[in-house]
Design an enzyme around this catalytic site. Structure first.
Site, PDB file in Angstrom:
ATOM      1  N   GLN A  90       7.725  -8.856   7.537  1.00 25.36           N
ATOM      2  CA  GLN A  90       9.229  -8.941   7.035  1.00 25.36           C
ATOM      3  C   GLN A  90      10.124  -8.124   7.191  1.00 25.36           C
ATOM      4  O   GLN A  90      10.336  -7.466   6.864  1.00 25.36           O
ATOM      5  CB  GLN A  90       8.580  -8.616   5.585  1.00 25.36           C
ATOM      6  CG  GLN A  90       7.960  -7.523   5.202  1.00 25.36           C
ATOM      7  CD  GLN A  90       7.307  -7.285   3.560  1.00 25.36           C
ATOM      8  OE1 GLN A  90       6.736  -8.158   3.234  1.00 25.36           O
ATOM      9  NE2 GLN A  90       7.935  -6.514   2.456  1.00 25.36           N
ATOM     10  N   GLY A 129       0.487  -1.218   0.097  1.00 25.24           N
ATOM     11  CA  GLY A 129       0.026  -0.366  -0.016  1.00 25.24           C
ATOM     12  C   GLY A 129       0.947   1.207  -0.077  1.00 25.24           C
ATOM     13  O   GLY A 129       1.135   1.035   0.146  1.00 25.24           O
ATOM     14  N   SER A 136       9.230   5.856  -3.609  1.00 20.30           N
ATOM     15  CA  SER A 136       9.232   4.357  -2.535  1.00 20.30           C
ATOM     16  C   SER A 136       7.726   5.255  -1.372  1.00 20.30           C
ATOM     17  O   SER A 136       8.371   6.655  -1.026  1.00 20.30           O
ATOM     18  CB  SER A 136      10.407   3.808  -1.394  1.00 20.30           C
ATOM     19  OG  SER A 136      10.408   3.621  -0.341  1.00 20.30           O
ATOM     20  N   ARG A 140       8.390   4.827   1.739  1.00 19.30           N
ATOM     21  CA  ARG A 140       8.597   5.412   3.005  1.00 19.30           C
ATOM     22  C   ARG A 140       9.753   6.801   2.902  1.00 19.30           C
ATOM     23  O   ARG A 140       9.957   7.606   3.624  1.00 19.30           O
ATOM     24  CB  ARG A 140      10.165   4.695   2.933  1.00 19.30           C
ATOM     25  CG  ARG A 140      10.155   3.467   3.307  1.00 19.30           C
ATOM     26  CD  ARG A 140      10.593   2.445   4.023  1.00 19.30           C
ATOM     27  NE  ARG A 140      10.729   1.312   4.933  1.00 19.30           N
ATOM     28  CZ  ARG A 140      10.799   0.301   4.494  1.00 19.30           C
ATOM     29  NH1 ARG A 140      10.892   0.053   2.996  1.00 19.30           N
ATOM     30  NH2 ARG A 140      10.138  -0.968   5.407  1.00 19.30           N
ATOM     31  N   LEU A 160       0.528   2.989  -2.203  1.00 20.59           N
ATOM     32  CA  LEU A 160       0.513   3.403  -3.643  1.00 20.59           C
ATOM     33  C   LEU A 160       0.908   4.943  -4.055  1.00 20.59           C
ATOM     34  O   LEU A 160       0.492   6.025  -3.632  1.00 20.59           O
ATOM     35  CB  LEU A 160      -0.737   2.812  -3.654  1.00 20.59           C
ATOM     36  CG  LEU A 160      -0.746   1.274  -3.485  1.00 20.59           C
ATOM     37  CD1 LEU A 160      -2.410   1.090  -4.452  1.00 20.59           C
ATOM     38  CD2 LEU A 160      -0.048   0.684  -3.510  1.00 20.59           C
ATOM     39  N   HIS A 201       4.441   1.788  -8.230  1.00 18.04           N
ATOM     40  CA  HIS A 201       3.495   0.148  -8.116  1.00 18.04           C
ATOM     41  C   HIS A 201       2.227   1.043  -9.022  1.00 18.04           C
ATOM     42  O   HIS A 201       2.249  -0.911  -9.107  1.00 18.04           O
ATOM     43  CB  HIS A 201       2.153   0.659  -6.514  1.00 18.04           C
ATOM     44  CG  HIS A 201       3.216   0.643  -5.095  1.00 18.04           C
ATOM     45  ND1 HIS A 201       3.255   2.214  -4.498  1.00 18.04           N
ATOM     46  CD2 HIS A 201       3.902  -0.651  -4.383  1.00 18.04           C
ATOM     47  CE1 HIS A 201       4.482   1.304  -3.564  1.00 18.04           C
ATOM     48  NE2 HIS A 201       3.972   0.176  -3.492  1.00 18.04           N
TER      49      HIS A 201
END
Ligand code: AMP
Length: 278
Positions: A59, A29, A183, A185, A31, A35
């Site tokens: 993960q 997500g 990203s 992040r 996005l 993506h």
């Protein structure tokens, strides 16, 4: 666009689509265009495209990173609707990992180097979630970004080792105009950090100019020094490896697919990127 939260509902719908080709894009997500590029490629190559949104707790080797991982479900659904995606699957943790679900992976060398070394357990978590998602969705084609090159190698290995009936389709890294790899992040970077972040790809591109005239070790040393000269960067690794085995190379002629891989912290945000020298 259909939106499913339960495996049984998704599978019921997919059974009705029997005979149609199925493309799948697993995501966590938040996005962005990276993506959406995967989704658009899947839409163009398959009758039906399923996107999953699941922030996979197992993960994350760093609990803080999991806690801070951006969640923007409503915006994600709007973006997927806009590009005419067929199905989004948004399971919760209990749905994905019932107590009696056991599946463990050992990717050997591939999970011990680079990302695997700095994020212990990360690839076992990736393997587990992708295997489970493949088993639920049963796609013909699954789309993954080269932004996470080592992850791509892990998934390819899993598909080969377990003879999974799915084609893995690698897609190029999508970047901001200034070169920063997109990203989820990136939204956590401060304005100052966001200004510095494009240096990563600039330095990677510079490394590709050195390849012909320098040894592998020279290129690695020059690039590490360049990164380390930027105070805000805290380098974890820069290594040149074979893009499939992820074995470190010492000489250019050891592989026809040399790949430069980098991971660093910028403030509290961990960023990765890579560059193909082929
Ligand atoms: P994530 O949501 O970060 O787990 O990523 C889901 C998929 O999108 C993975 O296959 C990633 O490699 C891919 N992806 C993430 N960022 C990018 C990007 N900037 N360019 C291309 N693919 C990406």
């Amino acid at each position: 666009m259909k939106c499913f939260y339960k495996i049984s509902e998704l599978q019921e719908y997919l059974q009705e689509q029997h005979g149609k080709s199925l493309g799948f894009v697993p995501t966590m997500g938040a996005l962005h265009k990276g993506h959406l590029q995967l989704v658009e490629k899947s839409l163009s190559e398959n009758d039906i495209t399923v996107v999953s949104i699941f922030v996979n707790p197992i993960q994350f080797n760093d609990p803080k990173d999991y806690e801070l991982y951006p969640v923007t479900i409503d915006k994600d659904i709007a973006k997927l609707t806009e590009i005419n995606c067929d199905v989004v699957f948004i399971p919760d943790v209990d749905e994905m990992y019932p107590e009696d679900y056991k599946m463990d992976f050992d990717f050997g060398y591939l999970e011990q180097v680079l990302e695997g070394k700095f994020r212990p357990g990360h690839f076992k978590g990736v393997g587990k979630v992708v295997f489970r998602l493949f088993d639920i969705v049963k796609p013909d084609n699954a789309y993954f970004g080269k932004k996470d090159y080592q992850q791509l190698a892990i998934i390819k290995k899993m598909v080969k080792d377990y003879n999974l009936p799915v084609n893995i389709i690698p897609c190029p890294t999508v970047r901001e105009n200034d070169g920063l790899a997109m990203s989820s992040r990136n939204v956590r970077l401060s304005p100052e950090e966001r200004n510095i972040a494009p240096e990563i790809y600039k330095i990677l591109k510079y490394s590709s100019l050195l390849v012909k005239s320098h040894t592998v070790k020279e290129v690695e040393d020059i690039i590490k020094n360049k990164i380390n000269s930027i105070k805000k960067f805290n380098l974890e690794y820069f290594e040149i490896v074979d893009a499939e085995t992820f074995k470190k190379i010492n000489q250019w002629d050891e592989t026809d697919k040399p790949l430069g891989c980098i991971a660093l912290f910028l403030g509290s945000v961990r960023l990765i990127d890579n560059i193909e020298y082929f």
